[in-house]
Design a protein around this motif. Structure first.
Motif, PDB file in Angstrom:
ATOM      1  N   GLY A 117      10.592  11.938 -23.920  1.00  0.00           N
ATOM      2  CA  GLY A 117       9.988  10.365 -23.864  1.00  0.00           C
ATOM      3  C   GLY A 117      10.410   9.264 -22.021  1.00  0.00           C
ATOM      4  O   GLY A 117       9.515   8.603 -22.651  1.00  0.00           O
ATOM      5  N   VAL A 118      10.518  10.326 -21.549  1.00  0.00           N
ATOM      6  CA  VAL A 118      11.160   9.866 -20.726  1.00  0.00           C
ATOM      7  C   VAL A 118       9.800   9.296 -19.580  1.00  0.00           C
ATOM      8  O   VAL A 118       8.282  10.435 -19.665  1.00  0.00           O
ATOM      9  CB  VAL A 118      11.628  10.281 -19.448  1.00  0.00           C
ATOM     10  N   ASP A 119       9.471   7.942 -19.049  1.00  0.00           N
ATOM     11  CA  ASP A 119       7.972   7.461 -18.887  1.00  0.00           C
ATOM     12  C   ASP A 119       7.647   8.028 -17.294  1.00  0.00           C
ATOM     13  O   ASP A 119       8.611   8.057 -16.725  1.00  0.00           O
ATOM     14  CB  ASP A 119       8.491   6.234 -18.871  1.00  0.00           C
ATOM     15  N   PHE A 120       6.729   9.176 -17.064  1.00  0.00           N
ATOM     16  CA  PHE A 120       6.718   9.169 -15.866  1.00  0.00           C
ATOM     17  C   PHE A 120       5.030   9.221 -15.973  1.00  0.00           C
ATOM     18  O   PHE A 120       4.691   9.379 -14.455  1.00  0.00           O
ATOM     19  CB  PHE A 120       6.237  11.018 -16.434  1.00  0.00           C
ATOM     20  N   ARG A 121       4.791   8.506 -16.461  1.00  0.00           N
ATOM     21  CA  ARG A 121       3.009   7.884 -15.783  1.00  0.00           C
ATOM     22  C   ARG A 121       3.976   6.639 -14.667  1.00  0.00           C
ATOM     23  O   ARG A 121       2.434   6.454 -13.591  1.00  0.00           O
ATOM     24  CB  ARG A 121       2.653   7.144 -17.055  1.00  0.00           C
ATOM     25  N   SER A 122       4.626   5.401 -14.937  1.00  0.00           N
ATOM     26  CA  SER A 122       4.646   4.392 -14.407  1.00  0.00           C
ATOM     27  C   SER A 122       5.029   4.714 -13.102  1.00  0.00           C
ATOM     28  O   SER A 122       5.928   5.099 -12.494  1.00  0.00           O
ATOM     29  CB  SER A 122       5.342   2.978 -15.142  1.00  0.00           C
ATOM     30  N   ALA A 161      16.779   3.275 -21.072  1.00  0.00           N
ATOM     31  CA  ALA A 161      15.418   4.020 -20.514  1.00  0.00           C
ATOM     32  C   ALA A 161      15.608   4.305 -18.622  1.00  0.00           C
ATOM     33  O   ALA A 161      15.556   4.433 -18.170  1.00  0.00           O
ATOM     34  CB  ALA A 161      14.423   3.027 -21.021  1.00  0.00           C
ATOM     35  N   GLU A 162      16.433   3.218 -18.248  1.00  0.00           N
ATOM     36  CA  GLU A 162      16.156   2.760 -16.753  1.00  0.00           C
ATOM     37  C   GLU A 162      17.526   3.788 -16.091  1.00  0.00           C
ATOM     38  O   GLU A 162      16.764   4.885 -15.244  1.00  0.00           O
ATOM     39  CB  GLU A 162      16.908   1.566 -16.637  1.00  0.00           C
ATOM     40  N   ARG A 222      15.011   6.696 -16.029  1.00  0.00           N
ATOM     41  CA  ARG A 222      13.872   7.111 -15.035  1.00  0.00           C
ATOM     42  C   ARG A 222      14.190   7.289 -13.112  1.00  0.00           C
ATOM     43  O   ARG A 222      14.325   7.977 -12.656  1.00  0.00           O
ATOM     44  CB  ARG A 222      13.381   5.633 -15.044  1.00  0.00           C
ATOM     45  N   ALA A 267      -0.244  12.517 -16.007  1.00  0.00           N
ATOM     46  CA  ALA A 267      -0.340  11.411 -15.160  1.00  0.00           C
ATOM     47  C   ALA A 267      -1.499  11.516 -14.397  1.00  0.00           C
ATOM     48  O   ALA A 267      -1.983  12.238 -14.109  1.00  0.00           O
ATOM     49  CB  ALA A 267       0.768  12.312 -14.245  1.00  0.00           C
ATOM     50  N   VAL A 322      10.883  14.063 -19.801  1.00  0.00           N
ATOM     51  CA  VAL A 322       9.756  14.404 -20.116  1.00  0.00           C
ATOM     52  C   VAL A 322       9.267  14.650 -21.753  1.00  0.00           C
ATOM     53  O   VAL A 322       8.935  13.896 -22.246  1.00  0.00           O
ATOM     54  CB  VAL A 322       8.197  15.015 -19.451  1.00  0.00           C
ATOM     55  N   THR A 340       4.692   6.377  -8.285  1.00  0.00           N
ATOM     56  CA  THR A 340       4.817   6.775  -9.127  1.00  0.00           C
ATOM     57  C   THR A 340       5.618   8.575  -9.474  1.00  0.00           C
ATOM     58  O   THR A 340       6.027   9.252  -8.440  1.00  0.00           O
ATOM     59  CB  THR A 340       3.127   7.692  -9.905  1.00  0.00           C
TER      60      THR A 340
END
Length: 521
Positions: free
Chosen positions: A323-328, A297-298, A301, A366, A320, A344
């Motif tokens: 499922g890659v985190d685009f909010r944090s 996951a890192e 990102r 987002a 995206v 962000t």
């Protein structure tokens, strides 16, 4: 984050000596050593520094090199001893024609790579076609299934034996070979299957000059890197060979592949790796060997940040969608070009003036960032939006001064990523046209000036504009000690070189110019 670079040939004795030297210096009250202890030891400086234990000094040394503990450092050194790859071997002629062929035929991820080197390999093989008959590493590099099959019959365990000029196993030579762009796919795949059937490891990899990111078979399949696709191309049969290795069990979470391929917008490597589970799992055998490696996951990102900042909307969308985190916000340690600065992805898109990527991220959910006059000012400049720029300045009179304070090298990034008008706007706001920064990432590191970048990029309009704004053509970059003219010549940009030659002070009589990217003269 490490504060010291790992030596090319690390040995545990070296680190033991460093720890003992630190222990003695702390006990003697040396201020610099006490500061190191305060910075890296969780307990800080003890009340009685004269009694510092060796284990405490060992912990400090381990953390200075980026490891959580001394045992983790020692385990890493054991991994390097087993899986190390000394790239200096690529520049040293090998003994014997078979080894020399391997040396010339393969990617080395050094400045030696390139078509001229592979042409030497072709000529050598043409002169001595039998050099593969008794050498399985050369036979693999040449993709000769008849020779490989016969040598495996004679010595089955040779599929797993290290040899040749780089001390790789045979499958690695096959995958990293680039000497023949027209090599038939059936020969390449036949040799790969022969070696895998004989016990070759599809997850094989080596640590490049003791650095922690492994160069694996997949890394070689996908190719590319800092020297670009011409000098470090992907394998001519990358898709079929990549699928074969992934089907055999290679882990798709390949950090070095992601790095090497992130510089250009082509996403075919990501599409294949996602089909085999990129971003899932525990990180595979290399993560188990080296706990300090990023998680899947890192890794992704970091890719998302690069794609946002470098205006790669298709890659942002692909990441995206998987499922890659685009909010944090980005937090924690990361490479210098991907810091954990609390921003962000949508903030970064706004900073780059990229309304399309920002709009896409908003549409996916987002959250709008908290208003920030400095960010709004920079975003307006990168969009070359004078009206928005004037509005921010009127509403927030201190925003310009704060932007100059926090981003002194911003004009270098603008020269690389924004319209030429943005450079003019920033100069008008008081940003130093001769400031040092980075053109490959929006971080404050004093590498080169905006004029260096425009010269190497062959951008005549921007080069002329920078000169009109007061850019100094005699300034030398901080890494290679080269002028913008040197950069233009190295990048084979005659138009910008012609513009810079009349205004650049010639070197002293008899002194050669410097070659950027190598520092050689």
């Amino acid at each position: 984050m490490p504060t010291l670079d790992m030596p090319e040939r690390p040995h545990l004795d070296r680190f033991r000596r460093q720890a003992r030297a630190l222990q003695r210096a702390v006990r003697a009250g040396d201020p610099e050593s006490l500061a190191r202890l305060a910075r890296h030891h969780p307990g800080g400086v003890p009340d009685v520094a004269g009694g510092l234990r060796l284990s405490a000094a060992q912990l400090v040394v381990a953390r200075e090199y980026g490891f959580a503990s001394w045992p983790r450092l020692t385990r890493y050194l054991e991994t390097v001893a087993e899986h190390g790859w000394a790239t200096r071997l690529g520049a040293t002629p090998a003994t014997g024609p078979a080894a020399e062929f391997c040396r010339l035929a393969c990617l080395t991820y050094s400045r030696e790579d390139g078509p001229a080197r592979w042409a030497q390999a072709r000529r050598l093989l043409a002169r001595q076609p039998d050099l593969t008959r008794a050498d399985i590493w050369a036979a693999a590099a040449a993709a000769r299934p008849d020779d490989v099959g016969r040598l495996l019959d004679e010595r089955p365990r040779s599929a797993a034996e290290r040899g040749g000029p780089f001390h790789w196993r045979p499958l690695f030579y096959l995958v990293y070979s680039r000497f023949d762009p027209d090599v038939p796919a059936e020969r390449v795949l036949a040799v790969a299957r022969q070696l895998l059937d004989a016990g070759a490891d599809p997850g094989e990899g080596y640590l490049f000059d003791a650095l922690p990111s492994p160069f694996t078979l997949l890394t070689g399949v996908f190719g590319h890197g800092e020297l670009g696709r011409q000098r470090q191309p992907r394998h001519p049969h990358w898709l079929a060979l990549g699928r074969l290795l992934l089907d055999a069990g290679a882990d798709p979470n390949d950090a070095q592949t992601l790095y090497n391929r992130m510089f250009e917008p082509d996403d075919t490597h990501l599409e294949l790796l996602f089909a085999y589970g990129l971003g899932t799992g525990d990180g595979g055998p290399w993560k188990r060997r080296i706990g300090e490696l990023s998680t899947p996951a890192e890794m992704l990102r970091v890719q998302l940040r690069w794609a946002v900042e470098h205006r790669m909307p298709a890659r942002v969308r692909l990441l995206v969608e998987h499922g890659v985190d685009f909010r944090s916000p980005f937090e924690g340690d990361g490479p210098a070009w991907s810091p954990g600065d609390g921003r962000t992805p949508v903030e970064l898109a706004q900073l780059a003036g990229d309304t399309a990527i920002a709009g896409y991220l908003f549409a996916q959910g987002a959250a709008p960032p908290v208003p920030d006059p400095v960010r709004e000012l920079i975003a307006a400049a990168f969009r070359a939006d004078r009206a928005a720029l004037d509005r921010v300045r009127a509403e927030h009179p201190g925003a310009v001064a704060e932007a100059r304070r926090s981003r002194p090298g911003l004009i270098v990034w603008a020269a690389a990523q924004a319209p030429a008008e943005t450079v003019t706007l920033l100069a008008g706001l008081g940003f130093d046209v001769n400031a040092y920064g980075r053109g490959d990432a929006p971080v404050e590191e004093p590498w080169q000036t905006a004029l260096h970048h425009s010269a190497a990029d062959g951008d005549v309009e921007l080069t002329r504009r920078l000169l009109d704004l007061g850019a100094d053509p005699d300034l030398r970059d901080r890494r290679f000690d080269a002028t913008p003219l040197d950069w233009a010549r190295h990048a084979h940009q005659p138009a910008t070189a012609a513009l810079l030659e009349p205004v650049t002070t010639p070197p002293p009589s008899g002194a050669p110019s410097t070659d950027p990217t190598t520092g050689d003269v």
